[in-house]
Enzyme design. Structure first.
Site, mmCIF file in Angstrom:
data_model
loop_
_atom_site.group_PDB
_atom_site.id
_atom_site.type_symbol
_atom_site.label_atom_id
_atom_site.label_comp_id
_atom_site.label_asym_id
_atom_site.label_seq_id
_atom_site.Cartn_x
_atom_site.Cartn_y
_atom_site.Cartn_z
ATOM 1 C CE LYS A 245 3.957 106.480 70.916
ATOM 2 N NZ LYS A 245 3.208 106.885 72.114
ATOM 3 N NE ARG B 263 -0.243 100.331 72.509
ATOM 4 C CZ ARG B 263 -0.334 100.985 71.357
ATOM 5 N NH1 ARG B 263 0.631 101.838 71.006
ATOM 6 N NH2 ARG B 263 -1.369 100.785 70.550
#
Length: 291
Positions: free
Chosen positions: A227, A261
């Site tokens: 991210k 995840r």
């Protein structure tokens, strides 16, 4: 940290979240996902990626047909169903791994469950009308995620007084909503939503104080993989964030996260299994006691 009902049957697999971390593989059937950039948009590629992830040790496959990002065109319910249902149907027939559908729409969730999905991964926090009803009536596990605007909604310069306290309050309120809607406690998972309408400082703070989220008592999922908060912290472009992702995931596990995840399944599985062994949750695979 005490997890409410740590031993859970999710789909065809059982997890003991008191001493186990599940690795969730990301499979996006979208042309504009922030990391995959459409590499698994084609059906055969999506199915191939899902099965490769399971072979590499993933416990779970998360299938999405609509990216969270705000700078994209919307798609209809029918198109989203057409993207996710064929993938779920194909992989359901050949694996006992947990399958989740990443959607905020109740119609998509219902179609995905009918195709074999076990979990609804709702980045809108059960705010869409009908989603809680679908989850309750189906008995599916549901992941309740924090975000300010929800999927496809741009939020300019998101601001928080205390990001961790506000995210925790949101998740507690949404858990109460889920319980009142008839979703059983053993079917609820929470996700603080790193980088979802949050800047780098917000996501770092959430990771640093993740134990305040896991203290809510439900198994906590974190989606940190590659991210922007990792890239901005390290000054790394999108494809050079593996080491930062591993470090962030391990810190999250030590703070109580129990589902990760991820994009890079082999690296995540190795990091998770090593962390579990250090914590005394699993034995080494091939110890040599006679050295």
């Amino acid at each position: 940290m005490a997890i409410l009902i740590p031993v859970r049957r999710i789909g065809r697999r059982e997890f003991d979240f008191a001493r186990q971390v599940a690795v969730m593989a990301i499979v996006n059937r979208t042309p504009d996902s922030f990391h995959d950039q459409g590499r698994t948009f084609e059906l055969a590629r999506a199915v191939e990626a899902a099965l490769a992830a399971v072979a590499a040790g993933a416990d779970w496959v998360d299938v999405g047909g609509f990216a969270f990002r705000g700078d994209q065109d919307g798609i209809g319910v029918g198109e989203e169903i057409d993207r996710v249902v064929p993938v779920i149907a194909e992989i359901r027939g050949v694996t006992d791994a947990v399958i989740s559908v990443d959607t905020y729409r109740s119609e998509v969730a219902q179609a995905a469950l009918a195709a074999g999905a076990d979990v609804i991964n709702d980045t809108n926090g059960l705010r869409e009308p009908g989603m809680a009803r679908v989850a309750a009536e189906s008995g599916a596990t549901v992941i309740v995620t924090h975000s300010l605007g929800g999927p496809g909604q741009a939020v300019a310069k998101p601001s928080y007084g205390d990001v961790v306290a506000e995210v925790a309050a949101f998740l507690r309120e949404r858990v109460r909503f889920a319980l009142d809607a008839g979703i059983h406690a053993e079917r609820i998972i929470i996700d603080p939503g790193h980088d979802l309408n949050k800047n780098t400082f917000h996501s770092l703070e959430l990771t640093r104080r993740l134990d305040e989220i896991t203290a809510i008592g439900y198994p906590t999922l974190v989606a940190l993989s590659n991210k922007d908060f990792i890239g901005e912290t390290l000054g790394r472009p999108q494809q050079e964030r593996t080491e930062g992702t591993i470090a962030a995931n391990v810190i999250a596990v030590l703070r109580g996260a129990r589902i990760l995840r991820v994009h890079d399944v082999p690296a995540a599985v190795a990091a998770v299994r090593m962390t579990e062994a250090i914590l005394g949750w699993r034995a080494p695979i091939a110890p040599r006691h006679n050295l």
